[in-house]
Design a protein around this motif. Structure first.
Motif, PDB file in Angstrom:
ATOM      1  N   HIS A  85      17.907  -3.759   4.249  1.00  0.00           N
ATOM      2  CA  HIS A  85      18.456  -2.513   3.716  1.00  0.00           C
ATOM      3  C   HIS A  85      17.630  -1.347   4.226  1.00  0.00           C
ATOM      4  N   ASN A  86      18.212  -0.488   5.051  1.00  0.00           N
ATOM      5  CA  ASN A  86      17.463   0.584   5.694  1.00  0.00           C
ATOM      6  C   ASN A  86      16.718   1.516   4.741  1.00  0.00           C
ATOM      7  N   PRO A  87      17.350   2.045   3.680  1.00  0.00           N
ATOM      8  CA  PRO A  87      16.604   2.912   2.754  1.00  0.00           C
ATOM      9  C   PRO A  87      15.422   2.193   2.120  1.00  0.00           C
ATOM     10  N   ALA A  88      15.602   0.927   1.754  1.00  0.00           N
ATOM     11  CA  ALA A  88      14.515   0.156   1.144  1.00  0.00           C
ATOM     12  C   ALA A  88      13.401  -0.074   2.158  1.00  0.00           C
ATOM     13  N   THR A  89      13.778  -0.327   3.410  1.00  0.00           N
ATOM     14  CA  THR A  89      12.780  -0.522   4.464  1.00  0.00           C
ATOM     15  C   THR A  89      11.937   0.732   4.625  1.00  0.00           C
ATOM     16  N   ARG A  90      12.604   1.871   4.654  1.00  0.00           N
ATOM     17  CA  ARG A  90      11.908   3.141   4.849  1.00  0.00           C
ATOM     18  C   ARG A  90      10.926   3.431   3.716  1.00  0.00           C
ATOM     19  N   MET A  91      11.374   3.296   2.468  1.00  0.00           N
ATOM     20  CA  MET A  91      10.493   3.685   1.370  1.00  0.00           C
ATOM     21  C   MET A  91       9.337   2.707   1.212  1.00  0.00           C
ATOM     22  N   LEU A  92       9.576   1.402   1.460  1.00  0.00           N
ATOM     23  CA  LEU A  92       8.486   0.442   1.366  1.00  0.00           C
ATOM     24  C   LEU A  92       7.481   0.657   2.485  1.00  0.00           C
ATOM     25  N   ARG A  93       7.970   0.946   3.684  1.00  0.00           N
ATOM     26  CA  ARG A  93       7.075   1.218   4.809  1.00  0.00           C
ATOM     27  C   ARG A  93       6.212   2.442   4.536  1.00  0.00           C
ATOM     28  N   GLU A  94       6.827   3.509   4.053  1.00  0.00           N
ATOM     29  CA  GLU A  94       6.080   4.733   3.791  1.00  0.00           C
ATOM     30  C   GLU A  94       5.039   4.528   2.701  1.00  0.00           C
ATOM     31  N   PHE A  95       5.393   3.745   1.682  1.00  0.00           N
ATOM     32  CA  PHE A  95       4.430   3.459   0.618  1.00  0.00           C
ATOM     33  C   PHE A  95       3.244   2.680   1.172  1.00  0.00           C
ATOM     34  N   LEU A  96       3.509   1.637   1.955  1.00  0.00           N
ATOM     35  CA  LEU A  96       2.428   0.807   2.503  1.00  0.00           C
ATOM     36  C   LEU A  96       1.542   1.598   3.458  1.00  0.00           C
ATOM     37  N   VAL A  97       2.161   2.426   4.298  1.00  0.00           N
ATOM     38  CA  VAL A  97       1.370   3.201   5.257  1.00  0.00           C
ATOM     39  C   VAL A  97       0.474   4.202   4.544  1.00  0.00           C
ATOM     40  N   ARG A  98       1.051   4.955   3.607  1.00  0.00           N
ATOM     41  CA  ARG A  98       0.287   6.017   2.953  1.00  0.00           C
ATOM     42  C   ARG A  98      -0.713   5.498   1.932  1.00  0.00           C
ATOM     43  N   GLU A  99      -0.272   4.573   1.082  1.00  0.00           N
ATOM     44  CA  GLU A  99      -1.089   4.187  -0.056  1.00  0.00           C
ATOM     45  C   GLU A  99      -1.952   2.950   0.181  1.00  0.00           C
ATOM     46  N   VAL A 100      -1.642   2.160   1.196  1.00  0.00           N
ATOM     47  CA  VAL A 100      -2.419   0.946   1.443  1.00  0.00           C
ATOM     48  C   VAL A 100      -3.125   1.021   2.795  1.00  0.00           C
ATOM     49  N   LEU A 101      -2.354   1.108   3.883  1.00  0.00           N
ATOM     50  CA  LEU A 101      -2.965   1.063   5.214  1.00  0.00           C
ATOM     51  C   LEU A 101      -3.882   2.257   5.468  1.00  0.00           C
ATOM     52  N   HIS A 102      -3.438   3.448   5.073  1.00  0.00           N
ATOM     53  CA  HIS A 102      -4.276   4.621   5.293  1.00  0.00           C
ATOM     54  C   HIS A 102      -5.577   4.515   4.508  1.00  0.00           C
ATOM     55  N   ARG A 103      -5.504   3.995   3.307  1.00  0.00           N
ATOM     56  CA  ARG A 103      -6.711   3.839   2.491  1.00  0.00           C
ATOM     57  C   ARG A 103      -7.652   2.791   3.094  1.00  0.00           C
ATOM     58  N   ILE A 104      -7.071   1.718   3.618  1.00  0.00           N
ATOM     59  CA  ILE A 104      -7.903   0.706   4.270  1.00  0.00           C
ATOM     60  C   ILE A 104      -8.595   1.318   5.486  1.00  0.00           C
ATOM     61  N   ALA A 105      -7.837   2.054   6.300  1.00  0.00           N
ATOM     62  CA  ALA A 105      -8.405   2.659   7.504  1.00  0.00           C
ATOM     63  C   ALA A 105      -9.532   3.612   7.148  1.00  0.00           C
ATOM     64  N   GLU A 106      -9.349   4.409   6.100  1.00  0.00           N
ATOM     65  CA  GLU A 106     -10.409   5.324   5.665  1.00  0.00           C
ATOM     66  C   GLU A 106     -11.640   4.548   5.211  1.00  0.00           C
ATOM     67  N   GLY A 107     -11.395   3.417   4.548  1.00  0.00           N
ATOM     68  CA  GLY A 107     -12.511   2.632   4.018  1.00  0.00           C
ATOM     69  C   GLY A 107     -13.311   1.930   5.092  1.00  0.00           C
ATOM     70  N   VAL A 108     -12.622   1.367   6.103  1.00  0.00           N
ATOM     71  CA  VAL A 108     -13.340   0.613   7.129  1.00  0.00           C
ATOM     72  C   VAL A 108     -13.917   1.535   8.187  1.00  0.00           C
TER      73      VAL A 108
END
Length: 226
Positions: A134-157
């Motif tokens: 589902h495209n809308p679901a893909t978009r919102m889950l991707r944006e959440f993971l990038v901003r709230e998880v991956l970006h935080r990991i990158a800042e931490g490491v």
């Protein structure tokens, strides 16, 4: 995107008195469910990044203060909207603040432990299937993971190519979840948690921190510039 909507959210306990901004005549459970439905619609229409608590409150017809009454922040509201079985955005900072030579193992064990119950496994499988199809679901889950998880990991490491290394680590985790809980590929599906942690932990350790357990700290290799 019906699978990720919150229309069937059970009523919450009634707080003392009438919360600010609650529509007259509604109960706490009604107001909370209305907010969750509005959030699901807002996230689906605008994505995670562009959505705001104020816009969600406006769509729900309530005061923004009422949204904050039930939900700590946008991350919390999004997780509730999709009934997330675990919250990596909350746990990752603590893991990265711990012993650096145990980061990979800690991430792997956290994911496998949080998804130990059949209910959590069913929910994560539903979330991933919906996001993939589902495209809308893909978009919102991707944006959440990038901003709230991956970006935080990158800042931490930190270090060179932190964003790429964080994304590579996430790809390993998502791959594990897909093969173990969605596709149920053997022997991964039935392998003991300790064995999977022992095998996946060093891979995550290398991506996230740049060195294996027991090795001296050294920077991750830089990619050749094009």
């Amino acid at each position: 995107m019906s699978e990720l909507r919150a229309d069937a959210e059970p009523p919450a306990a009634e707080p003392r008195g009438r919360s600010r901004g609650r529509p007259r005549g509604s109960t706490a459970g009604d107001a909370r469910a209305t907010i969750l439905k509005a959030a699901a619609d807002e996230f689906a229409e605008r994505g995670y990044e562009a959505s705001s608590l104020r816009a969600i409150a406006r769509r729900a017809g309530v005061d923004p203060a009422l949204v904050h009454h039930y939900f700590e922040d946008k991350r919390d509201l999004f997780a509730e909207t999709i009934h997330a079985p675990f919250r990596p955005d909350r746990v990752v900072p603590g893991i990265l603040a711990g012993p650096r030579d145990q980061v990979g193992e800690s991430v792997a064990r956290y994911v496998l432990t949080e998804l130990a119950s059949p209910a959590a496994q069913k929910r994560i499988a539903l979330v991933l299937r919906t996001a993939i199809g589902h495209n809308p679901a893909t978009r919102m889950l991707r944006e959440f993971l990038v901003r709230e998880v991956l970006h935080r990991i990158a800042e931490g490491v930190g270090g060179p190519d932190a964003d790429l290394r964080a994304a590579l680590a996430a790809s390993q985790v998502v791959g594990l979840i897909m093969t173990r809980y969605v596709l149920k590929i053997e022997p991964i599906a039935s392998a003991p948690v300790d064995e999977l942690v022992a095998r996946l932990g060093p891979v995550l350790q290398w991506h996230l921190v740049g060195y294996s357990p027991g090795e001296a700290l050294k920077p991750a290799p830089e990619l050749p510039r094009r």
